[in-house]
Design an enzyme around this catalytic site. Sequence first.
Site, short mmCIF file in Angstrom:
data_model
loop_
_atom_site.label_atom_id
_atom_site.label_comp_id
_atom_site.label_asym_id
_atom_site.label_seq_id
_atom_site.Cartn_x
_atom_site.Cartn_y
_atom_site.Cartn_z
N LYS A 51 -7.05 -7.87 6.88
CA LYS A 51 -5.89 -7.66 7.86
C LYS A 51 -5.83 -8.40 9.59
CE LYS A 51 -3.49 -3.91 5.90
NZ LYS A 51 -2.50 -2.72 5.99
N LYS A 108 -4.46 -8.34 -4.16
CA LYS A 108 -3.88 -7.47 -4.64
C LYS A 108 -2.93 -7.15 -3.88
CE LYS A 108 -4.32 -3.96 -1.23
NZ LYS A 108 -3.86 -2.41 -0.79
N LYS A 117 2.53 -4.15 -0.34
CA LYS A 117 3.63 -3.63 0.24
C LYS A 117 4.43 -4.38 1.87
CE LYS A 117 3.30 1.35 1.17
NZ LYS A 117 1.95 1.23 2.76
P1 ATP Z 1 -0.02 -2.42 3.59
O1 ATP Z 1 0.20 -3.29 2.19
O2 ATP Z 1 0.41 -1.07 4.35
O3 ATP Z 1 -1.27 -2.54 3.43
P2 ATP Z 1 -0.63 -1.37 0.26
O4 ATP Z 1 0.44 -1.22 -0.01
O5 ATP Z 1 -1.28 -1.62 0.18
O6 ATP Z 1 0.32 -1.28 1.93
P3 ATP Z 1 -1.09 1.86 1.15
O7 ATP Z 1 -0.15 2.72 1.79
O8 ATP Z 1 -2.26 1.43 2.33
O9 ATP Z 1 -0.75 0.20 0.02
O10 ATP Z 1 -2.12 2.46 0.19
C1 ATP Z 1 -1.46 3.60 -0.12
C2 ATP Z 1 -2.41 4.01 -1.84
O11 ATP Z 1 -1.48 3.10 -3.01
C3 ATP Z 1 -3.45 3.89 -2.04
O12 ATP Z 1 -4.28 4.87 -2.02
C4 ATP Z 1 -3.98 2.72 -1.91
O13 ATP Z 1 -5.55 2.65 -3.08
C5 ATP Z 1 -2.97 2.56 -3.50
N1 ATP Z 1 -2.63 1.33 -3.62
C6 ATP Z 1 -2.03 -0.16 -2.19
N2 ATP Z 1 -1.87 -0.75 -3.52
C7 ATP Z 1 -2.44 -1.20 -4.58
C8 ATP Z 1 -2.62 -1.64 -5.34
N3 ATP Z 1 -2.16 -2.95 -6.10
N4 ATP Z 1 -3.83 -1.28 -6.56
C9 ATP Z 1 -3.65 0.29 -6.66
N5 ATP Z 1 -3.11 0.86 -5.87
C10 ATP Z 1 -3.05 0.74 -4.83
#
Ligand code: ATP
Length: 332
Positions: free
Chosen positions: A115, A197, A200
């Site tokens: 980040k 990965k 969002k």
């Molecule tokens: P950001 O992009 O804002 O960092 P994010 O999409 O990575 O967010 P988080 O809010 O950080 O999502 O994560 C929420 C949950 O979703 C966590 O348990 C995380 O492990 C899971 N998660 C997020 N992205 C993935 C992915 N690509 N595959 C599986 N699990 C995910």
Amino acid sequence: MEQQKKTIFSGVQPSGNLTIGNYLGAIKNWTALQDEYNCIYCVVDMHAITVRQVPAELRARTYETLAVYMAAGLDPEKNTLFVQSHVPAHAVLAWDLGCYTMFGELSRMTQFKDKSLKHADNINAGLFTYPVLMAADILLYQADLVPVGQDQRQHLELARDIATRFNNSYSDTFTVPEGYIAKTGMKIMSLAEPTKKMSKSDANPNASVGILDSRDDIIRKFRRAVTDSDTVVRYAEGKDGINNLMSIYSCFTGKDFEAIEREFEGKGYGDFKLAVGETVADCLAPLREKFDALMKDKKYLEDVMKNGAERANYIARKTISKVHRKIGYVGL
Ligand code: ATP
Ligand code: LTN
């Protein structure tokens, strides 16, 4: 009876439109746990501001994230559903725990490194201490299990280290939490760059599929998904794009990779991508319908938030007073 149930805690940031990564890696798995465990699920808005947010969007997404929890099947009567900033104890415990967390430990966190690169103009202290707040979230509720995606394993390990360190310095205070990382849906990858990965907050709208995307958008994004120059649908090293689509298809249909390979024998990538897109869209349609209905009733969502915050505050205050007594703060 309630006493014997193990406690589960998890959360999602209201930092963007929730993706099928969030759904398969987190929320979908939570719904299966609600009868067997004492479940606490949080919308972690305080974590979201480690990256700049537009206030109106943050507010809207906080409601939306809660509505997605419920639309996915989390019953607010069975689970404690709440918003992090409604329980001040999270910030309080985060400060205390920060004094039991080493600079070196936080420097090693890969999410911080990623980040920092992505937001080079805003490497704030909150981004650095993010895992301490996450540890506070978990330890406040004496959680036994924390269901998260693979990407959060390192943060969870740190929460365990902090809990153990505190317990060893004083006496048993915190439950040392275990991770609960599902085998399938562990890590859903970006459709545009399948070695990254799915996230969002990705700037490329074609990289991620939103839980609430329209049917047409879902199908279109899968049709455009980056794959390789091979033509056979099979799971193999180096075929990151196809492997990812196979994982997604497997999560939504329950079919294993062999069955999927058989299903698409003699068919090309085009057919496979269309099938994945249609399946995902079909599976998400009922969720979308429930979501739309919930979003029409803000008052109800606020009642759920209030109720959840009350329950969460009650538990959190107990932990805080225990911690403060051990540290040596004067209690009044
Ligand atoms: P950001 O992009 O804002 O960092 P994010 O999409 O990575 O967010 P988080 O809010 O950080 O999502 O994560 C929420 C949950 O979703 C966590 O348990 C995380 O492990 C899971 N998660 C997020 N992205 C993935 C992915 N690509 N595959 C599986 N699990 C995910
Ligand atoms: N950092 C987590 C979100 C999160 C979380 C938590 C997950 C914040 N606090 C406590 C589990 C338990 C993420 O998924 N990015």
